[in-house]
Every structure is written in C-alpha cells, then in structure tokens.
Design a protein around this motif. Sequence first.
Motif: not given
Length: 184
Positions: A93-95, A119-123
């Motif tokens: 999901x980040x990608x 963008x880094x929140x899903x990770x």
Amino acid sequence: MKIKAVSSKLLFIVLIAVAAIGTGRHFLFLDWKTIVMVLTGGLSTLLMGFTFEEMGRALKHAYAEPGQWLEMRRSAHFWEAAGRNFFILGVFWSQVSFVRFLNTPSKGLVSFADAVSFGFLPVFYGVLLAVICFIPSFLIHKKMSRLSREGTVEEGLKESRRSMAFRAEYVAGYVVFVGLILWK
C-alpha cells in the motif's frame, strides 16, 4: 519494585502523549483509510490460506490451553503468516500511495513532504500489526518446546492437504482482496 517499574513506564507514555498533543500534529499518524486497507488486506490474505476453524484454534493456542504438537505447529504458522502478510501489505500500500502521488501534479515541497510521510504510514501500520502477530507465535513456540512431538510429518502433510481443499473462506479472501485493490 514492580509498581515502581510499571508507574515509570506509564509516566513515560503519558509524557510522550502530552508532547505529541502539544505539537498539534498528533493526528498525523492516524489515517483511518490506510489502517482499514492494511488490516482488511491482511485479514483477506489470511482467509486465502486458513479456515475459520484454524484461525480460532490459533487464537486458542496463543492465549489459552495448548493442544497437540501438530496443531500448535499449524497455529504458529498462522501467526507467522499473519505477521508476514501485514508487513508485505504495508509495503504494497505504501508503493500504491507513492505511485498515486507521482501521478498527481506537484504543488510544491510541502505537498511532497506530506505525501512522503503519508506514503510511509502503511509500512508503519504493517510493521505494527506484524509485531502484534509475532507475539502469539513466540508464545506458541514456547509452549511447543514443553510438549512432546506427537504425530509424524506424514500426518501433518495429510492435515495440510485436507485443509487446502476448496472452501468458501478462500474465495471470500480473494474477493475481498480484489475489492480492496479496486477501491484504492
């Protein structure tokens, strides 16, 4: 002694929470749509590989009574797969978020910084859920070390082949996952 250690940890958490609220940006780490995407995606991938009975047994083995060695092994495998799936889906999901940002017109450096942080929140969510899932796996492995190995590898293979038969849970997992991809 124990009360002092617990109270000091609680005080540390309260101080961190007060500092986060004081900055005014404490909701930066809460994106409910992303949480739902990672959580639902991880659960759908678990439905693709495990039955409801196996999921319930894995919960029971992690926090209640131990079972037979082969059942415990399958339950530990469930929790390891759950952790791995949540992490992988967080990266996925980040990608997707990065690709969506690259397809939108740029609005400056501030929008770029916000897009990268979101963008880094899903990770972050994936790693958090993975760690939560690895804890029961460690507990089950600890219980397994105290049990004798009952059953053989052949029995375990027969059980895994029987559980891989066509089931509605598997189809539901695929349908939910495809729906999530189309929704995002």
